[in-house]
Motif scaffolding. Structure first.
Motif, PDB file in Angstrom:
ATOM      1  N   THR A 102       0.817  -1.224   0.000  1.00 12.39           N
ATOM      2  CA  THR A 102       0.000   0.000   0.000  1.00 12.39           C
ATOM      3  C   THR A 102       0.844   1.265   0.000  1.00 12.39           C
ATOM      4  O   THR A 102       0.403   2.305  -0.489  1.00 12.39           O
ATOM      5  CB  THR A 102      -0.934   0.038   1.231  1.00 12.39           C
ATOM      6  OG1 THR A 102      -0.150  -0.022   2.428  1.00 12.39           O
ATOM      7  CG2 THR A 102      -1.917  -1.119   1.203  1.00 12.39           C
ATOM      8  N   ASP A 103       2.077   1.168   0.523  1.00 11.77           N
ATOM      9  CA  ASP A 103       2.864   2.383   0.746  1.00 11.77           C
ATOM     10  C   ASP A 103       3.987   2.629  -0.263  1.00 11.77           C
ATOM     11  O   ASP A 103       4.510   3.743  -0.334  1.00 11.77           O
ATOM     12  CB  ASP A 103       3.478   2.345   2.152  1.00 11.77           C
ATOM     13  CG  ASP A 103       2.442   2.572   3.242  1.00 11.77           C
ATOM     14  OD1 ASP A 103       1.247   2.409   2.956  1.00 11.77           O
ATOM     15  OD2 ASP A 103       2.821   2.906   4.367  1.00 11.77           O
ATOM     16  N   THR A 111       1.776  -6.424  -6.623  1.00 11.25           N
ATOM     17  CA  THR A 111       0.747  -7.053  -5.800  1.00 11.25           C
ATOM     18  C   THR A 111      -0.627  -6.972  -6.452  1.00 11.25           C
ATOM     19  O   THR A 111      -1.414  -7.930  -6.385  1.00 11.25           O
ATOM     20  CB  THR A 111       0.689  -6.392  -4.409  1.00 11.25           C
ATOM     21  OG1 THR A 111       1.995  -6.350  -3.848  1.00 11.25           O
ATOM     22  CG2 THR A 111      -0.241  -7.162  -3.480  1.00 11.25           C
ATOM     23  N   CYS A 112      -0.909  -5.862  -7.084  1.00 13.56           N
ATOM     24  CA  CYS A 112      -2.244  -5.627  -7.638  1.00 13.56           C
ATOM     25  C   CYS A 112      -2.309  -5.817  -9.153  1.00 13.56           C
ATOM     26  O   CYS A 112      -3.273  -5.387  -9.788  1.00 13.56           O
ATOM     27  CB  CYS A 112      -2.707  -4.214  -7.286  1.00 13.56           C
ATOM     28  SG  CYS A 112      -2.817  -3.896  -5.512  1.00 13.56           S
ATOM     29  N   CYS A 113      -1.305  -6.462  -9.736  1.00 12.48           N
ATOM     30  CA  CYS A 113      -1.274  -6.607 -11.188  1.00 12.48           C
ATOM     31  C   CYS A 113      -2.323  -7.605 -11.664  1.00 12.48           C
ATOM     32  O   CYS A 113      -2.848  -8.415 -10.886  1.00 12.48           O
ATOM     33  CB  CYS A 113       0.120  -7.008 -11.670  1.00 12.48           C
ATOM     34  SG  CYS A 113       0.583  -8.708 -11.295  1.00 12.48           S
ATOM     35  N   ASP A 114      -2.611  -7.571 -12.950  1.00  8.95           N
ATOM     36  CA  ASP A 114      -3.639  -8.448 -13.522  1.00  8.95           C
ATOM     37  C   ASP A 114      -3.295  -9.924 -13.369  1.00  8.95           C
ATOM     38  O   ASP A 114      -4.190 -10.765 -13.242  1.00  8.95           O
ATOM     39  CB  ASP A 114      -3.838  -8.118 -15.001  1.00  8.95           C
ATOM     40  CG  ASP A 114      -4.527  -6.782 -15.218  1.00  8.95           C
ATOM     41  OD1 ASP A 114      -5.158  -6.282 -14.259  1.00  8.95           O
ATOM     42  OD2 ASP A 114      -4.435  -6.233 -16.331  1.00  8.95           O
ATOM     43  N   ARG A 115      -1.996 -10.267 -13.360  1.00  6.88           N
ATOM     44  CA  ARG A 115      -1.606 -11.668 -13.202  1.00  6.88           C
ATOM     45  C   ARG A 115      -2.028 -12.212 -11.848  1.00  6.88           C
ATOM     46  O   ARG A 115      -2.474 -13.355 -11.727  1.00  6.88           O
ATOM     47  CB  ARG A 115      -0.086 -11.790 -13.367  1.00  6.88           C
ATOM     48  CG  ARG A 115       0.412 -11.770 -14.795  1.00  6.88           C
ATOM     49  CD  ARG A 115       1.898 -11.481 -14.866  1.00  6.88           C
ATOM     50  NE  ARG A 115       2.165 -10.068 -14.622  1.00  6.88           N
ATOM     51  CZ  ARG A 115       3.378  -9.557 -14.413  1.00  6.88           C
ATOM     52  NH1 ARG A 115       4.437 -10.358 -14.385  1.00  6.88           N
ATOM     53  NH2 ARG A 115       3.543  -8.270 -14.231  1.00  6.88           N
ATOM     54  N   VAL A 116      -1.888 -11.376 -10.817  1.00  8.56           N
ATOM     55  CA  VAL A 116      -2.311 -11.800  -9.477  1.00  8.56           C
ATOM     56  C   VAL A 116      -3.833 -11.906  -9.418  1.00  8.56           C
ATOM     57  O   VAL A 116      -4.384 -12.878  -8.879  1.00  8.56           O
ATOM     58  CB  VAL A 116      -1.791 -10.818  -8.410  1.00  8.56           C
ATOM     59  CG1 VAL A 116      -2.399 -11.135  -7.041  1.00  8.56           C
ATOM     60  CG2 VAL A 116      -0.271 -10.863  -8.337  1.00  8.56           C
ATOM     61  N   ARG A 117      -4.509 -10.941  -9.974  1.00  9.14           N
ATOM     62  CA  ARG A 117      -5.982 -10.980  -9.994  1.00  9.14           C
ATOM     63  C   ARG A 117      -6.490 -12.222 -10.720  1.00  9.14           C
ATOM     64  O   ARG A 117      -7.454 -12.867 -10.289  1.00  9.14           O
ATOM     65  CB  ARG A 117      -6.529  -9.724 -10.673  1.00  9.14           C
ATOM     66  CG  ARG A 117      -6.249  -8.428  -9.922  1.00  9.14           C
ATOM     67  CD  ARG A 117      -6.640  -7.230 -10.783  1.00  9.14           C
ATOM     68  NE  ARG A 117      -6.236  -5.975 -10.193  1.00  9.14           N
ATOM     69  CZ  ARG A 117      -7.013  -5.214  -9.423  1.00  9.14           C
ATOM     70  NH1 ARG A 117      -8.246  -5.601  -9.164  1.00  9.14           N
ATOM     71  NH2 ARG A 117      -6.578  -4.081  -8.918  1.00  9.14           N
ATOM     72  N   GLU A 118      -5.829 -12.561 -11.821  1.00  6.86           N
ATOM     73  CA  GLU A 118      -6.225 -13.736 -12.593  1.00  6.86           C
ATOM     74  C   GLU A 118      -6.089 -15.010 -11.772  1.00  6.86           C
ATOM     75  O   GLU A 118      -6.963 -15.885 -11.798  1.00  6.86           O
ATOM     76  CB  GLU A 118      -5.366 -13.827 -13.862  1.00  6.86           C
ATOM     77  CG  GLU A 118      -5.569 -15.078 -14.685  1.00  6.86           C
ATOM     78  CD  GLU A 118      -6.932 -15.167 -15.358  1.00  6.86           C
ATOM     79  OE1 GLU A 118      -7.295 -16.267 -15.808  1.00  6.86           O
ATOM     80  OE2 GLU A 118      -7.632 -14.129 -15.415  1.00  6.86           O
ATOM     81  N   ILE A 119      -4.996 -15.127 -11.018  1.00  9.05           N
ATOM     82  CA  ILE A 119      -4.803 -16.303 -10.171  1.00  9.05           C
ATOM     83  C   ILE A 119      -5.889 -16.377  -9.101  1.00  9.05           C
ATOM     84  O   ILE A 119      -6.455 -17.446  -8.844  1.00  9.05           O
ATOM     85  CB  ILE A 119      -3.401 -16.279  -9.533  1.00  9.05           C
ATOM     86  CG1 ILE A 119      -2.336 -16.547 -10.602  1.00  9.05           C
ATOM     87  CG2 ILE A 119      -3.288 -17.303  -8.400  1.00  9.05           C
ATOM     88  CD1 ILE A 119      -0.921 -16.312 -10.125  1.00  9.05           C
TER      89      ILE A 119
END
Length: 286
Positions: A102-103, A111-119
């Motif tokens: 966050t900081d 952390t917030c990339c599309d690859r992580v969201r996809e997983i």
């Protein structure tokens, strides 16, 4: 990929995705890790002990209140009896946590990339959140042992939903302290909890609710991986890492995901969201 990833995670308690980070992303995170070393406190340095994880942290508000802050923890062997550094600052840290996601933009971007969201989507998360993140150094010759543990001991939800994202920023080998797992151990539930002490008068702010189980060394499987590899870690799987006795460091970036839809974050956990807030949410499935 969805079925194979789920099958691997459900069978072993961990899953491996090679080349998760691009070379330029690895370099950006390594540079950010160096920058953190140079920004670390010059006095009142706090030590983190992976062998006795309740040794110092259990009495330290610096640790307990670090959930929404960037705080620095040194290796035991890096500090002398006067609290002074015995090593080059670039080699003295154990870890930095727990709000890098966050900081600090470079960590937030990964952390917030599309690859992580996809997983997260592939694994069925409906409203995933990130409670914590850490940069782990495991420096050459001094990187400390991390005892066998389950992440859900520290980040407990009902029902279980804790998932670790552990990303190697340098090659992790058996010589420099790669992760080691007990395959299938996630199927046996949470073996013990590390919780806020119900005795508010005690100096021990955090306590374990029971004695540590004994895990034979022969039950662990080493998992050497190349830089850029992502290891997904089920919250209940038992894992550890040995001392780094080599001349090569083993830096990693790690963060955790938990479900927030129809799932309860334990109020006993050491880590709590800021007052009147919740952990950062990735997305909300329709």
């Amino acid at each position: 990929m969805r079925n194979s990833l789920l099958e691997e995670l459900e069978a072993n308690g961990y899953a491996v995705i090679e080349d998760f980070l691009k070379p330029d992303e690895i370099e950006q995170l390594l540079e950010a890790g160096k920058k953190l070393c140079l920004e670390a406190p010059q006095e009142d340095r706090k030590v983190f002990s992976g062998v006795n994880s309740d040794k110092a942290q259990s009495r330290e508000k610096y640790f307990i209140e670090s959930g929404d802050k960037v705080r620095y923890f040194f290796e035991e062997g890096a500090i002398d009896e006067k609290g002074e550094l015995k090593l080059d600052p670039l080699n003295a840290l154990n870890k930095v946590g727990h709000a890098l996601h966050t900081d600090i933009p470079v960590f937030q971007n990964i952390t917030c990339c599309d690859r992580v969201r996809e997983i997260c989507w592939q694994l069925g998360y409906k409203r995933p959140a990130v409670p914590q993140s850490m940069y782990i150094y495991k420096n050459a010759g001094i990187g400390g042992e991390v005892i066998p543990h389950q992440d859900a001991s520290y980040l407990f939800t009902e029902p279980n939903s804790t998932l670790g994202f552990w990303i190697a920023l340098q090659d992790a080998t058996q010589q420099n302290g790669c992760l080691q797992f007990i395959k299938g151990s996630h199927k046996s539930g949470v073996h013990r909890r590390y919780i806020r002490n119900p005795d508010t008068k005690s100096e021990e702010l955090l306590v374990y609710d029971r004695a540590a189980p004994i895990y034979p060394q022969s039950s662990f499987t080493p998992l050497p991986v190349n830089a850029g590899t992502l290891v997904l870690i089920h919250g209940n799987v038992v894992h550890k890492s040995d001392l780094n006795r080599s001349n090569k460091s083993r830096h990693a970036y790690t963060f955790h995901i938990v479900e927030t839809q129809n799932t309860k974050w334990s109020e006993e956990n050491w880590l709590q969201p800021p007052k009147d807030k919740e952990f950062p949410i990735f997305y909300e499935a329709e």
